[in-house]
Design an enzyme around this catalytic site. Structure first.
Site, short mmCIF file in Angstrom:
data_model
loop_
_atom_site.label_atom_id
_atom_site.label_comp_id
_atom_site.label_asym_id
_atom_site.label_seq_id
_atom_site.Cartn_x
_atom_site.Cartn_y
_atom_site.Cartn_z
N TYR A 208 44.78 40.79 12.16
CA TYR A 208 46.12 41.66 11.38
C TYR A 208 45.37 42.21 9.99
O TYR A 208 45.58 43.30 9.85
CB TYR A 208 47.08 40.72 10.85
CG TYR A 208 48.06 41.28 10.25
CD1 TYR A 208 49.26 42.09 10.70
CD2 TYR A 208 48.31 40.99 8.90
CE1 TYR A 208 49.94 42.77 9.81
CE2 TYR A 208 49.07 41.54 8.02
CZ TYR A 208 49.96 42.55 8.48
OH TYR A 208 51.05 42.99 7.64
N ALA B 153 56.48 50.27 9.08
CA ALA B 153 56.38 49.65 10.35
C ALA B 153 54.95 49.30 10.66
O ALA B 153 54.20 49.79 10.17
CB ALA B 153 56.76 50.84 11.32
N ALA B 154 54.84 48.00 11.44
CA ALA B 154 53.43 47.80 11.79
C ALA B 154 53.91 46.61 12.91
O ALA B 154 54.96 46.10 13.00
CB ALA B 154 52.99 47.05 10.55
N ARG B 155 52.71 46.09 13.62
CA ARG B 155 52.76 45.10 14.47
C ARG B 155 52.53 44.12 13.33
O ARG B 155 51.31 43.80 12.87
CB ARG B 155 51.53 44.99 15.52
CG ARG B 155 51.67 43.83 16.40
CD ARG B 155 50.63 44.07 17.57
NE ARG B 155 50.97 43.20 18.52
CZ ARG B 155 50.22 41.67 18.40
NH1 ARG B 155 49.50 41.25 17.57
NH2 ARG B 155 50.56 41.06 19.59
#
Length: 315
Positions: free
Chosen positions: A142, A71-73
């Site tokens: 990012y 999971a991540a942005r």
């Protein structure tokens, strides 16, 4: 290391969904899928909620031996957030480290972090692929957030003894791929002439099946503990070569115009597409020798096999 229960975060995402399916098919593990607000797409696994931006929404880790944190942005082109780095840090750094500290306190043995090759940088020079032990040089928000998360995870490991495994993939493709990769396949399917027939760059990609296979190798392999691994298909292609191989998988005729790179970049700049031209023309290669030698691993799926899967199952 004996493993029976695994928690996969981002279980509804591109990587997480494929990983959960493969783990369940192996029938060796009890699998928990952690998602933000929906139950996992695969109904065979257990479900826990996880919101990386909310300290009050954390999963139960009872009896969990390994966490695979997918999971991540995710990276967003033309991010419109006022402070993009702050937004990435909330999920990718603060949320990741909160979960890792909970994991260590709960007795989880190993935490596998799906990072990004953007931690190494954005491009490579001729004959100088990225390596796992290179000094990180992220450029965008990012990549910076992923690098900070890696550093924080290694500190958690030093403080608590939990084993950390970091995997930095380049562009991942497979059935269900989106964004530019899908767009290129659509252009080819429609017979759109593309001015990309004269590029001699080199880019490493990784098929979804190859990335998932490496993650599963890292779940219990003793040599994976506290290591950083780069991953790819083991074959680097120019953008032109990739398009030709895509067309072959799609069984369509391809129309590639041999426009020189300088002309392509100039035209893209005039159209406000400089960033797109950079991605199409620049090289980004990774060296997976450490991954292969230390783990005894090799990519099980070839580029052509992986492209066939995408062509036959685009979504």
């Amino acid at each position: 290391m004996s493993v029976s229960k695994i928690l996969v975060t981002g279980a509804n995402g591109f990587i997480g969904k494929a990983l959960v399916s493969r783990l369940l098919a192996d029938r060796q593990y009890a699998v928990i899928g952690a998602t933000r607000d929906k139950t996992p797409a695969n109904a065979q696994c257990q479900f826990e909620r996880l919101d990386l931006t909310d300290p009050d929404v954390l999963p139960s880790l009872r009896d969990v031996q390994v966490i695979v944190h997918a999971a991540a942005r995710v990276h967003v082109m033309n991010d419109v957030a006022v402070d993009a780095l702050a937004e990435y840090r909330k999920a990718n750094v603060e949320g990741t480290l909160r979960l890792a500290k909970l994991a260590a306190a709960s007795g989880v043995k190993r935490f596998i972090f799906i990072s990004s090759i953007k931690v190494n940088g954005e491009r490579t020079g001729p004959g100088r692929p990225f390596r796992a032990d290179d000094t990180p040089a992220p450029v965008d928000a990012y990549g910076i957030s992923k690098r900070e998360a890696e550093d924080g995870l290694m500190k958690v490991s030093r403080d608590t003894g939990i084993e950390i495994v970091i995997i930095r993939p380049p562009l991942v493709y497979g059935p269900g791929v989106k964004a530019n990769f899908l767009n290129m396949m659509r252009w080819l399917s429609r017979g759109v002439p593309l001015p990309l027939g004269g590029l001699n760059n080199r880019r490493s990609l990784v098929a979804l099946d190859n990335l998932v296979d490496l993650v599963i190798t890292c779940i219990a392999h003793p040599a994976a503990a506290n290591q950083i691994f780069l991953v790819s298909d083991g074959e680097d292609l120019s953008t032109t070569q990739l398009l030709l191989r895509m067309a072959e998988a799609l069984k369509v005729r391809v129309y590639l115009l041999p426009l020189p790179e300088t002309a392509l970049r100039l035209a893209a700049s005039l159209l406000g597409k400089k960033a797109m031209a950079d991605r199409l023309c620049a090289s980004l290669q990774v060296d997976i020798e450490k991954t292969c030698s230390l783990l005894g691993w090799s990519p099980p799926v070839s580029v052509d096999e992986a492209l066939e899967l995408v062509a036959n199952r685009p979504s």
